[in-house]
Write an enzyme that holds these catalytic residues in place. Structure first.
Site, PDB file in Angstrom:
ATOM      1  N   SER A   1      10.369  42.393  37.643  1.00 54.86           N
ATOM      2  CA  SER A   1      11.768  42.795  37.697  1.00 54.86           C
ATOM      3  C   SER A   1      11.899  44.131  38.439  1.00 54.86           C
ATOM      4  CB  SER A   1      12.343  42.863  36.277  1.00 54.86           C
ATOM      5  OG  SER A   1      13.740  42.913  36.287  1.00 54.86           O
TER       6      SER A   1
ATOM      7  N   ASP B   1      13.466  35.559  35.031  1.00 53.83           N
ATOM      8  CA  ASP B   1      12.849  36.882  34.950  1.00 53.83           C
ATOM      9  C   ASP B   1      11.395  36.794  34.479  1.00 53.83           C
ATOM     10  OD1 ASP B   1      12.176  39.587  33.731  1.00 53.83           O
ATOM     11  OD2 ASP B   1      14.184  40.001  34.494  1.00 53.83           O
TER      12      ASP B   1
END
Length: 354
Positions: free
Chosen positions: A43, A195
């Protein structure tokens, strides 16, 4: 010139709290005694990683520092037009959270009722546009001074997928940062990704397998422990998310601990893993004071303060532990996981019938 000490870096995600990692990287890049061999990022950690590699390829260590500064300044400038802004009262009181922001509260409620595709049918994503503008992925993939690993979660299998040079693209980084309540899954080669924090925040095993370096430094921006129990609906959800995103890191750290114990107990000749040294750059109390909603706060005053805080972490860690790099671990896994079972050495096992 004295030979530089080599380290691998594992960079967590955390929205704008990734500016803490920027501060850490700024300090490490400034220290000529160190050489960064590889980076695993998830991320915001992945964005820091590719930005560093891009700048390193174009302009060396100073180029990497300049690239990180430019990236985070661009993030802040982009956020000036976001509806997610602090209230006047919060600004006056110095509260960095968005807990009272009408835009944040409206958006938070809306994401629980509609899918990202319904909320944003045109697929508008300013962060993706910023990455395409600021990062030259040809340079990232051509950079041979640092290995970069980016983690995303395969939606179908739930397992981590590691993307690396020369296959890094804006899609792989956006996949690593794709929160499913905010964005539709990112499709790469027919597979959908969310994610990377769900499966590796960050993934450590690419660094454990890196034979070029035995010192692994985890830059942690999410608290493992909170002294204060959550006492509201939002705080409960936020703590569940923290536990979820930290669970993969805890699992990998436990695996490393168990591997090292087995090597010692069985007298195995796995010198590569026996010599692996772990380090941690983190300040639990500092991040514990940051609210979850502040991860969406990209005001420059907040971003730059996080940078300074992260830089102070790294400066303090280097002052205390630089001599230990290449010698021994400074992160005591036994103290963190004192509840883990320990395998017995062969000579400690009682014979049958004893």
């Amino acid at each position: 010139m004295t030979e530089r000490k080599r380290i691998d870096l594992a960079l967590q995600g955390g929205g704008s709290h990734g500016a803490l990692t920027w501060g850490v990287l700024d300090s490490l890049l400034e220290d000529d005694r160190l050489e960064i061999d590889a980076i695993s990022g998830t991320s915001a950690g992945a964005m820091n990683a590719v930005t560093l590699a891009d700048g390193l390829y174009k302009g060396g260590r100073d180029g990497a520092r300049e690239a990180l500064l430019a990236f985070w300044r661009s993030v802040s400038e982009m956020a000036r037009f976001s509806p997610l802004q602090r209230t006047f009262w919060d600004r006056l009181m110095g509260d960095d959270s968005l807990d009272h922001s009408p835009g944040y509260l409206f958006f938070e409620g809306l994401t629980r009722l509609v899918t990202p595709a319904q909320l944003n049918p045109l697929g508008i994503n300013p962060l993706r546009d910023l990455l395409e503008k600021r990062i030259d992925f040809d340079c990232v993939n051509a950079c041979d001074r640092v290995k970069v690993f980016v983690t995303a979660t395969n939606v179908r299998t739930g397992r981590a997928t590691i993307f690396r040079q020369p296959e890094l693209t804006v899609d792989t980084v956006m996949a690593s940062a794709c929160l499913p309540n905010l964005y539709p899954a990112v499709e790469i080669d027919g597979e959908a990704y969310w994610d990377g924090g769900y499966s590796g925040n960050p993934a450590l095993y690419p660094l454990v397998d890196d034979r070029g370096c035995s010192d692994l430094v985890v830059v942690q921006v999410n608290p493992l422990v909170r002294r204060k129990l959550p006492d509201s609906g939002r705080e409960i959800i936020n703590r569940i998310n923290e536990i979820t995103f930290n669970s993969s890191l805890i699992k990998e750290l436990r695996s490393i601990q168990l591997l090292q114990w087995l090597i010692e107990a069985e007298a195995l000749e796995l010198e590569r893993y026996r010599a692996m040294r772990l380090h941690l750059i983190h300040a639990e109390h500092d991040v514990e004071e940051l609210s979850a909603s502040s991860k969406m706060n990209a005001e420059w005053s907040f971003i730059s303060r996080l940078h300074d805080l992260g830089r102070a972490w790294a400066d303090r860690w280097l002052a205390d532990h630089f001599e230990a790099i290449g010698q021994h671990s400074t992160f005591d896994l036994d103290a963190v996981f004192d509840d883990t079972f320990r395998p017995l050495a062969r000579h400690e096992v009682a014979p049958p019938g004893a």
